[in-house]
Design an enzyme around this catalytic site. Structure first.
Site, PDB file in Angstrom:
ATOM      1  CE  LYS A  52      -3.637  -2.375   2.682  1.00  0.00           C
ATOM      2  NZ  LYS A  52      -5.018  -2.030   3.648  1.00  0.00           N
ATOM      3  CE1 TYR A  88      -9.148  -3.397   1.680  1.00  0.00           C
ATOM      4  CE2 TYR A  88      -8.585  -0.986   0.638  1.00  0.00           C
ATOM      5  CZ  TYR A  88      -8.142  -2.248   1.001  1.00  0.00           C
ATOM      6  OH  TYR A  88      -6.764  -2.176   1.662  1.00  0.00           O
ATOM      7  CG  PHE A 123     -13.348   1.710   8.810  1.00  0.00           C
ATOM      8  CD1 PHE A 123     -12.090   1.231   7.775  1.00  0.00           C
ATOM      9  CD2 PHE A 123     -13.925   1.110   9.297  1.00  0.00           C
ATOM     10  CE1 PHE A 123     -12.761   0.049   7.599  1.00  0.00           C
ATOM     11  CE2 PHE A 123     -13.933  -0.303   9.275  1.00  0.00           C
ATOM     12  CZ  PHE A 123     -13.673  -1.064   8.423  1.00  0.00           C
ATOM     13  NE  ARG A 135      -5.716 -12.699   5.869  1.00  0.00           N
ATOM     14  CZ  ARG A 135      -6.474 -11.450   6.025  1.00  0.00           C
ATOM     15  NH1 ARG A 135      -6.547 -10.882   4.872  1.00  0.00           N
ATOM     16  NH2 ARG A 135      -6.666 -10.828   6.764  1.00  0.00           N
ATOM     17  CB  THR A 177      -7.168  -6.208  10.048  1.00  0.00           C
ATOM     18  OG1 THR A 177      -7.629  -7.423   9.345  1.00  0.00           O
ATOM     19  CG2 THR A 177      -7.739  -5.154   9.279  1.00  0.00           C
ATOM     20  NE  ARG A 183      -2.448  -5.826   7.433  1.00  0.00           N
ATOM     21  CZ  ARG A 183      -3.794  -6.124   6.604  1.00  0.00           C
ATOM     22  NH1 ARG A 183      -4.270  -7.479   7.595  1.00  0.00           N
ATOM     23  NH2 ARG A 183      -4.185  -6.342   5.066  1.00  0.00           N
ATOM     24  CG  ASN A 236      -3.057  -2.550   7.288  1.00  0.00           C
ATOM     25  OD1 ASN A 236      -3.564  -2.246   6.095  1.00  0.00           O
ATOM     26  ND2 ASN A 236      -3.950  -3.730   7.914  1.00  0.00           N
ATOM     27  CG  HIS A 280      -5.135  -6.727   0.352  1.00  0.00           C
ATOM     28  ND1 HIS A 280      -6.540  -6.360   0.643  1.00  0.00           N
ATOM     29  CD2 HIS A 280      -4.964  -7.399  -1.240  1.00  0.00           C
ATOM     30  CE1 HIS A 280      -6.677  -7.074   0.291  1.00  0.00           C
ATOM     31  NE2 HIS A 280      -6.528  -7.917  -0.189  1.00  0.00           N
ATOM     32  CD  GLU A 320      -8.633  -9.668  -2.819  1.00  0.00           C
ATOM     33  OE1 GLU A 320      -9.664  -8.902  -1.776  1.00  0.00           O
ATOM     34  OE2 GLU A 320      -7.472 -10.083  -2.681  1.00  0.00           O
TER      35      GLU A 320
HETATM   36  P1  DAT Z   1      -7.457  -7.075   6.252  1.00  0.00           P
HETATM   37  O1  DAT Z   1      -7.187  -6.384   5.152  1.00  0.00           O
HETATM   38  O2  DAT Z   1      -6.673  -7.516   7.080  1.00  0.00           O
HETATM   39  O3  DAT Z   1      -7.810  -8.516   5.091  1.00  0.00           O
HETATM   40  P2  DAT Z   1      -9.867  -6.250   5.705  1.00  0.00           P
HETATM   41  O4  DAT Z   1     -10.691  -6.868   4.539  1.00  0.00           O
HETATM   42  O5  DAT Z   1     -11.152  -6.759   7.239  1.00  0.00           O
HETATM   43  O6  DAT Z   1      -8.959  -6.802   7.097  1.00  0.00           O
HETATM   44  O7  DAT Z   1     -10.093  -4.511   6.062  1.00  0.00           O
HETATM   45  C1  DAT Z   1      -9.393  -4.015   4.666  1.00  0.00           C
HETATM   46  C2  DAT Z   1      -8.915  -2.641   5.229  1.00  0.00           C
HETATM   47  O8  DAT Z   1     -10.005  -1.977   6.168  1.00  0.00           O
HETATM   48  C3  DAT Z   1      -7.728  -3.064   6.322  1.00  0.00           C
HETATM   49  O9  DAT Z   1      -6.566  -3.605   5.479  1.00  0.00           O
HETATM   50  C4  DAT Z   1      -7.548  -1.635   7.049  1.00  0.00           C
HETATM   51  C5  DAT Z   1      -9.122  -1.172   7.040  1.00  0.00           C
HETATM   52  N1  DAT Z   1     -10.322  -1.714   8.681  1.00  0.00           N
HETATM   53  C6  DAT Z   1     -10.894  -2.871   8.473  1.00  0.00           C
HETATM   54  N2  DAT Z   1     -10.764  -3.142  10.202  1.00  0.00           N
HETATM   55  C7  DAT Z   1     -10.935  -1.636  10.282  1.00  0.00           C
HETATM   56  C8  DAT Z   1     -11.205  -0.865  11.353  1.00  0.00           C
HETATM   57  N3  DAT Z   1     -11.868  -1.038  12.352  1.00  0.00           N
HETATM   58  N4  DAT Z   1     -11.379   0.051  11.119  1.00  0.00           N
HETATM   59  C9  DAT Z   1     -10.010   1.020  10.320  1.00  0.00           C
HETATM   60  N5  DAT Z   1      -9.625   0.580   8.942  1.00  0.00           N
HETATM   61  C10 DAT Z   1     -10.774  -0.947   9.635  1.00  0.00           C
HETATM   62 MG    MG Z   2      -9.724  -8.003   3.469  1.00  0.00          MG
END
Ligand code: DAT
Ligand code: MG
Length: 168
Positions: free
Chosen positions: A11, A51, A59, A91, A97, A108, A122, A125, A136
């Site tokens: 990222k 996303y 957020f 992962r 996350t 991360r 973080n 991805h 994706e």
């Molecule tokens: P991951 O990236 O571990 O697969 P995810 O798909 O649930 O996690 O979420 C995608 C992204 O969204 C994640 O990398 C960061 C952001 N994110 C997720 N949960 C969040 C939260 N509670 N507050 C802020 N950003 C968040």
């Molecule tokens: Mg995810």
């Protein structure tokens, strides 16, 4: 164990902190193979589609701005990894996350942060599972940008305007 693909994104915070080499080195410990890579400027359309499962989250808008590079640099390195159990292996190395909860030795945990605005910066991805990886990869890469034709393709006739170097 099945051969799987996984999409990894470095990222914009990872790019601007010059962590690309370090992250690729760390991921090479898995022995997985890179079958696609490119550096891109993420559009709103791509970000929102990537996303889409988080559309309802409070957020979401910050997350879109973040992945587009509005807080760091407008650049993401997209990679496709292939090999046995690739999603789980990757992962494990990328970590949870929430960077504050992530194992401190994970990518991360080591390099991520939560901003005062609550954005999880973080760094990377990584696809959660094969189904997500397919969705994706199809979003981020065209068939001819990968080393192998991973998924069924179809030929479509299109009127194309392509950019060439001047004088070419
Ligand atoms: P991951 O990236 O571990 O697969 P995810 O798909 O649930 O996690 O979420 C995608 C992204 O969204 C994640 O990398 C960061 C952001 N994110 C997720 N949960 C969040 C939260 N509670 N507050 C802020 N950003 C968040
Ligand atoms: Mg995810």
């Amino acid at each position: 164990m099945a051969i799987e693909q996984s999409l990894v994104l470095i990222k914009p915070d990872g790019v601007i902190k010059q962590l690309t080499g370090d992250i690729i080195s760390k991921l090479s410990e898995t022995g997985l193979k890179i079958i696609g890579s490119k550096v891109i400027q993420v559009t709103s359309e791509l970000a929102e589609e990537h996303y889409q499962h988080l559309r309802e989250e409070k957020f979401f808008d910050e997350l879109i701005s973040y992945i587009k590079g509005e807080y760091h640099t407008k650049s993401v390195l997209a990679l496709v990894y292939q090999g046995e159990d690739s999603c789980r292996k990757i992962r494990k190395i990328t970590g949870e996350t929430n960077p504050e909860r992530a194992d401190p030795t994970s990518i991360r945990g080591k390099y991520g942060r939560i901003t005062s605005a609550g954005v999880f910066e973080n760094v990377v991805h990584a696809s959660e599972n094969t189904k997500e990886a397919e969705r994706e990869i199809k979003l981020w890469f065209r068939p001819d940008e990968l080393l192998y034709t991973l998924f069924p393709t179809e030929l479509k006739e299109v009127k194309l305007e392509k950019l060439f170097w001047k004088g070419e």
